[in-house]
Design an enzyme around this catalytic site. Structure first.
Site, PDB file in Angstrom:
ATOM      1  N   HIS A   2       0.043  -7.379   5.207  1.00 39.15           N
ATOM      2  CA  HIS A   2       1.371  -6.752   5.278  1.00 39.15           C
ATOM      3  C   HIS A   2       2.416  -7.741   5.815  1.00 39.15           C
ATOM      4  O   HIS A   2       3.078  -7.468   6.825  1.00 39.15           O
ATOM      5  CB  HIS A   2       1.342  -5.470   6.134  1.00 39.15           C
ATOM      6  CG  HIS A   2       2.439  -4.505   5.762  1.00 39.15           C
ATOM      7  ND1 HIS A   2       2.301  -3.138   5.777  1.00 39.15           N
ATOM      8  CD2 HIS A   2       3.707  -4.728   5.319  1.00 39.15           C
ATOM      9  CE1 HIS A   2       3.427  -2.552   5.399  1.00 39.15           C
ATOM     10  NE2 HIS A   2       4.293  -3.509   5.102  1.00 39.15           N
TER      11      HIS A   2
ATOM     12  N   ARG B 287       3.492   0.100  -0.828  1.00 39.64           N
ATOM     13  CA  ARG B 287       2.772   0.864   0.194  1.00 39.64           C
ATOM     14  C   ARG B 287       1.320   1.035  -0.258  1.00 39.64           C
ATOM     15  O   ARG B 287       1.054   1.204  -1.457  1.00 39.64           O
ATOM     16  CB  ARG B 287       3.393   2.253   0.374  1.00 39.64           C
ATOM     17  CG  ARG B 287       4.726   2.261   1.092  1.00 39.64           C
ATOM     18  CD  ARG B 287       4.571   1.989   2.593  1.00 39.64           C
ATOM     19  NE  ARG B 287       5.841   2.083   3.296  1.00 39.64           N
ATOM     20  CZ  ARG B 287       6.585   1.027   3.661  1.00 39.64           C
ATOM     21  NH1 ARG B 287       6.173  -0.198   3.385  1.00 39.64           N
ATOM     22  NH2 ARG B 287       7.719   1.203   4.313  1.00 39.64           N
TER      23      ARG B 287
END
Lengths: 309, 309
Positions: free
Chosen positions: A272, A224
């Site tokens: 991502h 993250r």
């Protein structure tokens, strides 16, 4: 009895149609047009805005479109007694394994130097040690981390792993807790972050941690964005202490066009994509979990909220 | 009794000193200053010029500095009855495994598209199928090829292999001979060439072969430059039939600065580094093999000249 679904705007219509086809027995509605709030029993969500979930007084289940649930826990007004189910699949593990192997090997074999030589049409052989002479340290030994660590060991790397509580992974030297962190970092040439995001791991990739890695170490963050203190990384890169960084996740996504990571010569940005859920396969898994919940069957991906991830 | 050594000019002095230290009982001399020609018993060589080896009438053994021996067989005046020993080590297999995994994964996950997006600071998610949906075809199932095929299968790829004579590799669908080539090619998304260079494989990567691969296939050549018909590859790339090529070996090495491969947007050039022999470890292996030869002990890496590789 109805279900609301919230995803990013780009695919909202597609997901809604997909869930309606998969769960014809349930009324599926968009997050912004939920109809009768009392009727909503199930919420299938990615990054729900704060206060959004408490609109549904009879909510029975929250489904995360992803393996992480930090994006749900981030809502301070979330109904804390409603169970959460994550969405995982063998495919997520497969994709993360590919990403980690690819980017560790890319740094191990110094493709940035190979590419600079090609740009100037220069035949410059870069000799790197074979993989057993390179230590890769994996932070986080959950499903994804343990699989990636095993795959790295199978390629030939010296692999070590770190986790909050002691774990054992075949072929991997493991370290645990605050007490084991310094020793873990001191011998790590390439650090891979696959930690869950919790209050204890937020900002863990900071100046203090970088200083404990050997000079010239590289880092890969596929967990993250909030694990990383971005300014500390840029300082460590510019000081030469950290050689390369490969980043898949960011504090703000999409990464803003003016962000320094885009242009930094030693930062490799991936948008991502380390382990995307395929929406077709992911939708099927979500539908199956909702049916299990309705039937009162056990759900392996039910979150243990006492651990916070 | 003496030994001559021939390597590229950049490292000639280093290698000479290294071999003298490893074999103090033998007089080691440079290729261009061999002293008494009748005294030369052993020749340790990389790409000996034509006619060079026949200068030594009492030559007993030729040692290739590398796993391939094509660079020795290329000399038509080579004394054909002198045995040849190749130089291999677990390290060569390790390094080739890394190279093949890295470059297959790089194409599989479409890093060229990821990198183009980073250059323009654009957040553009590239979704690729997971590895089981991608078929990698390995040509050549010797030590290096079989190991690479097994490693690709362990990562999750669908893997097929092709060799001259039928072979069996766990987890790999194998094809053999001219009769099996078309079927092998028809289902291959990423082709990896690890063939030995022989008269039968010279120029095998040509327009005819490319046409049998599916539209959009990519190729990786980590064997020998002479396997590839360079003009045919450029034509297939420019026609869009071949998507990407990753090349470690070339007809002329170093690749000349003006060669079109350096600048082609879909060609990735690595400067013959896929599986370099570490000179320290490689020298030790060569010295051990020469001692085995002198002692009359079996040498596992003795070449079977009836097979031509």
């Amino acid at each position: 009895m109805s279900l609301v679904i919230r995803v990013g705007p780009a695919r909202a219509d597609w997901w809604l149609a997909h869930m309606r086809a998969l769960l014809p027995e349930i009324e599926c509605r968009p997050w912004d047009d939920p109809g009768d709030l009392d009727a909503v029993r199930y919420a299938v969500v990615w990054k729900p805005p704060a206060g959004g979930l408490k609109r549904f007084p009879n909510l029975e289940l929250i489904v995360s479109i992803g393996a992480g649930i930090d994006h749900i826990l981030a809502d301070p007004e979330r109904p804390a007694d409603v169970p959460i189910v994550r969405t995982t699949s063998g495919e997520l593990t497969q994709r993360m394994r590919e990403y980690v192997l690819l980017h560790v090997l890319r740094l191990h074999r110094d493709l940035p130097a190979i590419e600079a030589a090609q740009k100037s049409a220069e035949w410059r052989q870069v000799v790197t040690p074979p993989a057993p002479g390179r230590t890769v340290g994996v932070m986080g030994l959950g499903n994804l981390g343990a699989d990636a660590a095993r795959a790295l060991a199978a390629v030939g790397f010296a692999v070590r792993g770190w986790s909050r509580s002691p774990k054992s992974v075949a072929g991997v030297e493991t370290f645990a807790g605050e007490a084991g962190l310094d020793a873990f970092l001191a011998g790590t040439d390439i650090l891979v972050c696959l930690l869950p995001l919790t209050d204890a791991t937020r900002g863990i990739l900071d100046a203090r941690l970088f200083a404990k890695l050997p000079e010239g170490a590289s880092i890969i963050n596929a967990a993250r964005g909030e694990h990383l203190v971005e300014a500390d990384l840029i300082a460590a890169l510019d000081a030469g202490h950290i050689r390369y960084a490969t980043l898949d996740v960011f504090h703000e996504e999409p990464l803003p066009p003016g962000h320094p990571f885009w242009r930094h010569p030693r930062v490799y940005v991936t948008p991502h994509v380390a382990s995307l859920i395929d929406p077709v396969a992911g939708g099927e898994i979500i539908a199956a979990n909702i049916r299990r919940f309705i039937a009162g069957e056990p759900i392996p991906d039910l979150v243990d909220l006492s651990k916070g991830y």
